[in-house]
Design a protein around this motif. Sequence first.
Motif, PDB file in Angstrom:
ATOM      1  N   LYS A   1      40.539 -49.699 -14.017  1.00 59.87           N
ATOM      2  CA  LYS A   1      39.498 -49.935 -14.981  1.00 59.87           C
ATOM      3  C   LYS A   1      39.964 -51.167 -15.975  1.00 59.87           C
ATOM      4  CE  LYS A   1      37.186 -47.936 -18.987  1.00 59.87           C
ATOM      5  NZ  LYS A   1      35.807 -48.280 -18.793  1.00 59.87           N
ATOM      6  N   LYS A   2      41.356 -50.803 -16.360  1.00 59.15           N
ATOM      7  CA  LYS A   2      41.764 -52.142 -17.397  1.00 59.15           C
ATOM      8  C   LYS A   2      41.979 -53.346 -16.428  1.00 59.15           C
ATOM      9  CE  LYS A   2      46.211 -52.772 -20.012  1.00 59.15           C
ATOM     10  NZ  LYS A   2      46.719 -53.943 -19.434  1.00 59.15           N
ATOM     11  N   THR A   3      42.450 -53.579 -15.136  1.00 53.74           N
ATOM     12  CA  THR A   3      42.596 -54.687 -14.672  1.00 53.74           C
ATOM     13  C   THR A   3      41.281 -55.156 -14.313  1.00 53.74           C
ATOM     14  OG1 THR A   3      44.835 -53.684 -13.528  1.00 53.74           O
ATOM     15  CG2 THR A   3      43.553 -55.389 -12.353  1.00 53.74           C
ATOM     16  N   LEU A   4      40.319 -54.417 -13.931  1.00 57.38           N
ATOM     17  CA  LEU A   4      38.884 -55.017 -13.412  1.00 57.38           C
ATOM     18  C   LEU A   4      38.443 -55.602 -14.818  1.00 57.38           C
ATOM     19  CD1 LEU A   4      37.359 -52.487 -10.895  1.00 57.38           C
ATOM     20  CD2 LEU A   4      38.231 -54.923 -10.437  1.00 57.38           C
TER      21      LEU A   4
ATOM     22  N   LYS B   1      31.927 -54.115 -18.388  1.00 60.22           N
ATOM     23  CA  LYS B   1      32.438 -52.735 -18.325  1.00 60.22           C
ATOM     24  C   LYS B   1      32.397 -52.223 -16.913  1.00 60.22           C
ATOM     25  CE  LYS B   1      29.987 -48.379 -19.794  1.00 60.22           C
ATOM     26  NZ  LYS B   1      28.793 -47.876 -20.322  1.00 60.22           N
ATOM     27  N   VAL B   2      33.439 -51.131 -16.902  1.00 65.91           N
ATOM     28  CA  VAL B   2      33.672 -50.573 -15.543  1.00 65.91           C
ATOM     29  C   VAL B   2      33.722 -49.128 -15.661  1.00 65.91           C
ATOM     30  CG1 VAL B   2      35.404 -50.168 -13.738  1.00 65.91           C
ATOM     31  CG2 VAL B   2      35.233 -52.570 -14.802  1.00 65.91           C
ATOM     32  N   GLU B   3      32.947 -48.354 -14.856  1.00 66.81           N
ATOM     33  CA  GLU B   3      33.064 -46.730 -14.954  1.00 66.81           C
ATOM     34  C   GLU B   3      33.305 -46.284 -13.602  1.00 66.81           C
ATOM     35  OE1 GLU B   3      29.743 -44.678 -17.194  1.00 66.81           O
ATOM     36  OE2 GLU B   3      28.696 -46.721 -16.533  1.00 66.81           O
ATOM     37  N   ILE B   4      34.504 -45.663 -13.410  1.00 67.07           N
ATOM     38  CA  ILE B   4      35.142 -45.107 -12.272  1.00 67.07           C
ATOM     39  C   ILE B   4      35.143 -43.570 -12.187  1.00 67.07           C
ATOM     40  CG2 ILE B   4      37.011 -45.132 -10.814  1.00 67.07           C
ATOM     41  CD1 ILE B   4      37.882 -47.644 -12.012  1.00 67.07           C
ATOM     42  N   PHE B   5      34.566 -42.982 -11.284  1.00 66.12           N
ATOM     43  CA  PHE B   5      34.368 -41.604 -11.151  1.00 66.12           C
ATOM     44  C   PHE B   5      35.511 -40.944 -10.145  1.00 66.12           C
ATOM     45  CE2 PHE B   5      30.665 -43.746 -12.605  1.00 66.12           C
ATOM     46  CZ  PHE B   5      30.388 -43.066 -13.432  1.00 66.12           C
ATOM     47  N   LEU B   6      35.677 -39.872 -10.374  1.00 58.89           N
ATOM     48  CA  LEU B   6      36.782 -38.981  -9.495  1.00 58.89           C
ATOM     49  C   LEU B   6      35.861 -38.100  -8.823  1.00 58.89           C
ATOM     50  CD1 LEU B   6      39.704 -38.060 -11.995  1.00 58.89           C
ATOM     51  CD2 LEU B   6      39.730 -39.674  -9.945  1.00 58.89           C
TER      52      LEU B   6
ATOM     53  N   MET C   1      28.404 -56.730 -14.872  1.00 52.34           N
ATOM     54  CA  MET C   1      28.740 -58.043 -14.913  1.00 52.34           C
ATOM     55  C   MET C   1      28.006 -59.078 -15.900  1.00 52.34           C
ATOM     56  SD  MET C   1      29.797 -57.894 -10.830  1.00 52.34           S
ATOM     57  CE  MET C   1      29.392 -56.566 -10.071  1.00 52.34           C
ATOM     58  N   LYS C   2      28.439 -59.826 -16.232  1.00 54.70           N
ATOM     59  CA  LYS C   2      27.763 -60.961 -16.885  1.00 54.70           C
ATOM     60  C   LYS C   2      27.111 -61.812 -15.775  1.00 54.70           C
ATOM     61  CE  LYS C   2      30.605 -61.277 -20.723  1.00 54.70           C
ATOM     62  NZ  LYS C   2      31.902 -61.877 -21.252  1.00 54.70           N
ATOM     63  N   GLU C   3      27.928 -62.176 -14.984  1.00 54.96           N
ATOM     64  CA  GLU C   3      27.366 -62.758 -13.728  1.00 54.96           C
ATOM     65  C   GLU C   3      27.626 -62.101 -12.296  1.00 54.96           C
ATOM     66  OE1 GLU C   3      28.746 -67.083 -13.884  1.00 54.96           O
ATOM     67  OE2 GLU C   3      28.685 -67.135 -15.910  1.00 54.96           O
TER      68      GLU C   3
END
Length: 72
Positions: A20-23, A31-36, A46-48
């Motif tokens: 999440k931090k890297t992306l 914004k990034v949401e990652i699920f387990l 994304m903006k673009e």
Amino acid sequence: MTQKYQINGISCGGCVSRVKKTLEEHPNIEKVEIFLAPKGATLITMKEALSVDELQNQLNALSGYTITEMEQ
């Protein structure tokens, strides 16, 4: 714009935090949401529009993760 992706290599909360931090360091990613559950399911706002290759290049800062686009 929000897109669905699958990130392979995610196995725990630590993985989620690092990826999440890297992306989110990419200037076009808001914004990034990652699920387990399901493991590695990801929503990226994304903006673009970014290609999967551009996202993979961003992820390459970490080793062991691959990203693929999921059907909407």
